[in-house]
Design a protein around this motif. Structure first.
Motif, PDB file in Angstrom:
ATOM      1  N   GLU A  58     -15.434 -28.605 -24.098  1.00  0.00           N
ATOM      2  CA  GLU A  58     -15.316 -29.601 -23.034  1.00  0.00           C
ATOM      3  C   GLU A  58     -16.500 -29.455 -22.092  1.00  0.00           C
ATOM      4  OE1 GLU A  58     -12.313 -31.413 -19.624  1.00  0.00           O
ATOM      5  OE2 GLU A  58     -11.968 -29.371 -20.340  1.00  0.00           O
ATOM      6  N   ILE A  59     -17.190 -30.558 -21.833  1.00  0.00           N
ATOM      7  CA  ILE A  59     -18.279 -30.578 -20.852  1.00  0.00           C
ATOM      8  C   ILE A  59     -17.772 -31.277 -19.590  1.00  0.00           C
ATOM      9  CG2 ILE A  59     -20.079 -30.562 -22.615  1.00  0.00           C
ATOM     10  CD1 ILE A  59     -20.398 -33.620 -22.060  1.00  0.00           C
ATOM     11  N   GLY A  60     -18.439 -31.007 -18.474  1.00  0.00           N
ATOM     12  CA  GLY A  60     -18.017 -31.625 -17.219  1.00  0.00           C
ATOM     13  C   GLY A  60     -16.547 -31.385 -16.953  1.00  0.00           C
ATOM     14  N   ALA A  61     -16.098 -30.163 -17.214  1.00  0.00           N
ATOM     15  CA  ALA A  61     -14.657 -29.877 -17.263  1.00  0.00           C
ATOM     16  C   ALA A  61     -13.982 -29.860 -15.905  1.00  0.00           C
ATOM     17  CB  ALA A  61     -14.430 -28.536 -17.970  1.00  0.00           C
ATOM     18  N   PRO A 117     -20.862 -27.379 -30.992  1.00  0.00           N
ATOM     19  CA  PRO A 117     -19.597 -27.970 -31.427  1.00  0.00           C
ATOM     20  C   PRO A 117     -19.794 -29.187 -32.320  1.00  0.00           C
ATOM     21  CG  PRO A 117     -20.156 -28.769 -29.264  1.00  0.00           C
ATOM     22  CD  PRO A 117     -21.223 -27.772 -29.627  1.00  0.00           C
ATOM     23  N   LYS A 118     -18.810 -29.444 -33.134  1.00  0.00           N
ATOM     24  CA  LYS A 118     -18.788 -30.698 -33.882  1.00  0.00           C
ATOM     25  C   LYS A 118     -18.167 -31.812 -33.047  1.00  0.00           C
ATOM     26  CE  LYS A 118     -18.689 -28.775 -38.562  1.00  0.00           C
ATOM     27  NZ  LYS A 118     -17.951 -28.711 -39.864  1.00  0.00           N
ATOM     28  N   VAL A 119     -17.278 -31.408 -32.132  1.00  0.00           N
ATOM     29  CA  VAL A 119     -16.616 -32.380 -31.261  1.00  0.00           C
ATOM     30  C   VAL A 119     -16.863 -31.998 -29.803  1.00  0.00           C
ATOM     31  CG1 VAL A 119     -14.440 -33.488 -30.614  1.00  0.00           C
ATOM     32  CG2 VAL A 119     -14.822 -32.778 -32.994  1.00  0.00           C
ATOM     33  N   VAL A 120     -17.296 -32.974 -29.028  1.00  0.00           N
ATOM     34  CA  VAL A 120     -17.512 -32.788 -27.595  1.00  0.00           C
ATOM     35  C   VAL A 120     -16.477 -33.624 -26.854  1.00  0.00           C
ATOM     36  CG1 VAL A 120     -19.146 -32.997 -25.683  1.00  0.00           C
ATOM     37  CG2 VAL A 120     -19.977 -32.473 -27.993  1.00  0.00           C
ATOM     38  N   VAL A 121     -15.820 -33.005 -25.887  1.00  0.00           N
ATOM     39  CA  VAL A 121     -14.806 -33.692 -25.092  1.00  0.00           C
ATOM     40  C   VAL A 121     -15.293 -33.745 -23.646  1.00  0.00           C
ATOM     41  CG1 VAL A 121     -12.409 -33.631 -24.272  1.00  0.00           C
ATOM     42  CG2 VAL A 121     -12.966 -32.853 -26.603  1.00  0.00           C
ATOM     43  N   GLY A 122     -15.174 -34.911 -23.029  1.00  0.00           N
ATOM     44  CA  GLY A 122     -15.548 -35.066 -21.632  1.00  0.00           C
ATOM     45  C   GLY A 122     -14.618 -36.046 -20.940  1.00  0.00           C
ATOM     46  N   ALA A 123     -14.072 -35.655 -19.799  1.00  0.00           N
ATOM     47  CA  ALA A 123     -13.227 -36.549 -19.008  1.00  0.00           C
ATOM     48  C   ALA A 123     -13.956 -36.867 -17.710  1.00  0.00           C
ATOM     49  CB  ALA A 123     -11.868 -35.912 -18.722  1.00  0.00           C
ATOM     50  N   TRP A 124     -14.216 -38.132 -17.500  1.00  0.00           N
ATOM     51  CA  TRP A 124     -14.856 -38.603 -16.265  1.00  0.00           C
ATOM     52  C   TRP A 124     -16.227 -37.951 -16.055  1.00  0.00           C
ATOM     53  CZ3 TRP A 124     -13.059 -42.002 -12.291  1.00  0.00           C
ATOM     54  CH2 TRP A 124     -11.877 -42.695 -12.647  1.00  0.00           C
ATOM     55  N   VAL A 125     -16.954 -37.758 -17.138  1.00  0.00           N
ATOM     56  CA  VAL A 125     -18.306 -37.211 -17.054  1.00  0.00           C
ATOM     57  C   VAL A 125     -19.249 -38.276 -16.490  1.00  0.00           C
ATOM     58  CG1 VAL A 125     -20.260 -36.393 -18.429  1.00  0.00           C
ATOM     59  CG2 VAL A 125     -17.943 -35.582 -18.937  1.00  0.00           C
ATOM     60  N   THR A 126     -20.005 -37.910 -15.494  1.00  0.00           N
ATOM     61  CA  THR A 126     -20.979 -38.830 -14.898  1.00  0.00           C
ATOM     62  C   THR A 126     -22.260 -38.829 -15.724  1.00  0.00           C
ATOM     63  OG1 THR A 126     -20.100 -38.358 -12.701  1.00  0.00           O
ATOM     64  CG2 THR A 126     -22.267 -39.398 -12.797  1.00  0.00           C
TER      65      THR A 126
END
Length: 201
Positions: A58-61, A117-126
């Motif tokens: 997860e980025i911008g976590a 990662p093969k999968v990147v997850v971001g919630a409300w990433v600017t």
């Protein structure tokens, strides 16, 4: 504060829990605590299916609630700790994110290189501000999501956000899937516009 667990971090709750409150109350709770998206159990299950056991990060976590529930590394550049941005948030009357120690201080690109990662997850990433396209907004410390998709090991980018708030993201010009799901909860008053966008590379 029924959404908080004992250590002060946000727990994962069914979407129906939030249905017991007005959207005004939910929005106010989020603004006062620096939350944007709320990790419902249904959202966690949906994203877990999209990850499908692949290496993920997860980025911008922010507070790290989603990644913690998914059991994946949580990372953030922690830009809201910057003094100049702190002044900006204080002037708007918005609480800054209180980053927990469990969220690793890494920019998105640093996180990708570390975890590959093969999968990147971001919630409300600017997204990253581009002076050539000022109308798209963003900020200078945001994520260059085009470069994210260019990483050879990244196969999927899962973004949890809002169709109005994030309508100007440059990455939207790339082919992607749109999921409008009834169990998405968060800060905006127009909750029907919550969305999950998925890019497959």
């Amino acid at each position: 504060d029924g959404a908080a667990v004992l250590d002060g971090s946000l727990g994962t709750l069914p979407s129906s829990f939030y249905d017991g409150f007005s959207q005004n109350d939910i929005s106010l709770w989020c603004v006062r605590r620096g939350y944007y998206s709320l990790p419902t159990t249904e959202l966690v299950a949906f994203v877990r299916e999209l990850i499908d056991g692949a290496p993920a990060v997860e980025i911008g976590a922010g507070h790290g609630a989603l990644g913690r529930a998914l059991g994946i590394p949580t990372t953030d550049s922690k830009m809201q700790d910057r003094p100049e941005l702190g002044v900006h948030y204080d002037r708007m009357g918005q609480a800054r994110v209180a980053y927990p120690e469990s969220v690793e201080k890494l920019t998105a690109m640093e996180a990708l290189e570390k975890y590959r990662p093969k999968v990147v997850v971001g919630a409300w990433v600017t997204h990253r501000f581009d002076a050539r396209q000022p109308a798209r907004g963003g900020n200078p410390y945001g994520v260059d999501e085009d470069k994210l998709l260019e990483k050879p090991f990244v196969q999927r980018y899962v973004f949890i956000g809002h169709e109005r708030v994030h309508q100007h993201k440059p990455i939207l010009r790339h082919r992607h899937a749109t999921h409008r799901l009834p169990f998405l909860q968060g800060r905006p008053m127009d909750r029907e516009k919550h969305v999950v966008w998925v890019w497959d590379v």
